[in-house]
Design a protein around this motif. Structure first.
Motif, short mmCIF file in Angstrom:
data_model
loop_
_atom_site.label_atom_id
_atom_site.label_comp_id
_atom_site.label_asym_id
_atom_site.label_seq_id
_atom_site.Cartn_x
_atom_site.Cartn_y
_atom_site.Cartn_z
N ASP A 7 0.80 -1.22 0.00
CA ASP A 7 0.00 0.00 0.00
C ASP A 7 0.84 1.27 0.00
O ASP A 7 0.30 2.36 0.05
N GLY A 8 2.14 1.14 -0.04
CA GLY A 8 3.01 2.31 -0.05
C GLY A 8 3.39 2.78 1.34
O GLY A 8 4.26 3.63 1.49
N GLY A 9 2.76 2.25 2.36
CA GLY A 9 3.07 2.62 3.73
C GLY A 9 3.75 1.51 4.51
O GLY A 9 3.85 1.58 5.73
N GLY A 10 4.18 0.47 3.81
CA GLY A 10 4.85 -0.63 4.48
C GLY A 10 3.97 -1.84 4.72
O GLY A 10 4.44 -2.89 5.14
N ASN A 11 2.67 -1.70 4.48
CA ASN A 11 1.75 -2.82 4.65
C ASN A 11 1.63 -3.60 3.34
O ASN A 11 1.78 -3.03 2.26
N ALA A 52 -9.51 4.00 -9.70
CA ALA A 52 -10.24 4.83 -10.67
C ALA A 52 -10.87 6.04 -9.99
O ALA A 52 -10.86 7.14 -10.54
N VAL A 53 -11.39 5.85 -8.78
CA VAL A 53 -11.95 6.98 -8.03
C VAL A 53 -10.84 7.94 -7.65
O VAL A 53 -10.97 9.15 -7.80
N ARG A 54 -9.72 7.41 -7.17
CA ARG A 54 -8.60 8.27 -6.78
C ARG A 54 -8.07 9.07 -7.96
O ARG A 54 -7.65 10.21 -7.81
N ALA A 55 -8.11 8.47 -9.15
CA ALA A 55 -7.61 9.15 -10.35
C ALA A 55 -8.64 10.09 -10.96
O ALA A 55 -8.33 10.81 -11.91
N GLY A 56 -9.87 10.07 -10.45
CA GLY A 56 -10.90 10.95 -10.98
C GLY A 56 -11.62 10.40 -12.20
O GLY A 56 -12.43 11.09 -12.81
N VAL A 57 -11.37 9.14 -12.55
CA VAL A 57 -12.02 8.52 -13.70
C VAL A 57 -13.45 8.11 -13.35
O VAL A 57 -14.35 8.20 -14.18
N GLY A 74 -12.67 -5.53 3.87
CA GLY A 74 -11.53 -4.80 3.33
C GLY A 74 -11.92 -3.48 2.70
O GLY A 74 -11.10 -2.58 2.57
N VAL A 75 -13.16 -3.36 2.30
CA VAL A 75 -13.66 -2.11 1.74
C VAL A 75 -14.34 -1.27 2.81
O VAL A 75 -14.16 -0.07 2.88
N LEU A 76 -15.12 -1.91 3.67
CA LEU A 76 -16.01 -1.20 4.59
C LEU A 76 -15.45 -0.96 5.99
O LEU A 76 -16.05 -0.23 6.76
N ALA A 77 -14.33 -1.57 6.34
CA ALA A 77 -13.81 -1.43 7.70
C ALA A 77 -13.63 0.05 8.06
O ALA A 77 -12.95 0.78 7.33
N PRO A 78 -14.26 0.50 9.13
CA PRO A 78 -14.14 1.92 9.53
C PRO A 78 -12.69 2.32 9.75
O PRO A 78 -11.96 1.65 10.47
N LEU A 82 -10.87 0.43 2.15
CA LEU A 82 -10.67 1.27 0.98
C LEU A 82 -11.70 2.39 0.91
O LEU A 82 -11.37 3.52 0.56
N LEU A 83 -12.94 2.12 1.26
CA LEU A 83 -13.99 3.14 1.20
C LEU A 83 -13.72 4.26 2.20
O LEU A 83 -13.93 5.43 1.89
N ALA A 84 -13.20 3.93 3.36
CA ALA A 84 -12.89 4.93 4.37
C ALA A 84 -11.83 5.91 3.87
O ALA A 84 -11.87 7.09 4.14
N SER A 85 -10.90 5.39 3.09
CA SER A 85 -9.83 6.27 2.60
C SER A 85 -10.29 7.16 1.45
O SER A 85 -9.61 8.11 1.10
N LEU A 86 -11.45 6.86 0.87
CA LEU A 86 -11.98 7.68 -0.22
C LEU A 86 -12.97 8.72 0.28
O LEU A 86 -13.23 9.70 -0.39
N SER A 87 -13.56 8.49 1.44
CA SER A 87 -14.60 9.39 1.96
C SER A 87 -14.02 10.66 2.52
O SER A 87 -12.93 10.76 2.93
#
Length: 87
Positions: A7-11, A52-57, A74-78, A82-87
């Protein structure tokens, strides 16, 4: 388990022997149960749309219902999914 990305942060994103995909947190050196995806297909579907959301597509509103319908931790974990990081 096998690493399939980072993920770029070591994970790492890892495929478990069960076929589930999870995040391995490097600081705690554990696989977090709240970050798992049912299988590689669901993980890839989610990551492609996330980027795609991060890139604005794609707009978040266009895929948010799909993310929720999948019900993957993996998407919904508060705070972690992934969804938490987009909100």
């Amino acid at each position: 388990m096998w690493s399939i990305g980072a993920d770029g942060g070591g994970n790492y994103y890892v495929v478990l022997t069960s076929g589930r995909v999870a995040v391995w947190f490097h600081e705690e050196e554990v696989v977090e149960a709240g970050t798992q995806f049912d299988n590689l297909d669901v993980f890839l579907w989610s990551v492609v749309r996330y980027h795609a959301v991060r890139a604005g597509v794609l707009g978040l509103a266009a895929v948010e219902a799909d993310f929720r319908a999948l019900g993957q931790p993996g998407v919904l974990a508060p705070g972690l999914g992934l969804l938490a990081s987009l909100s």
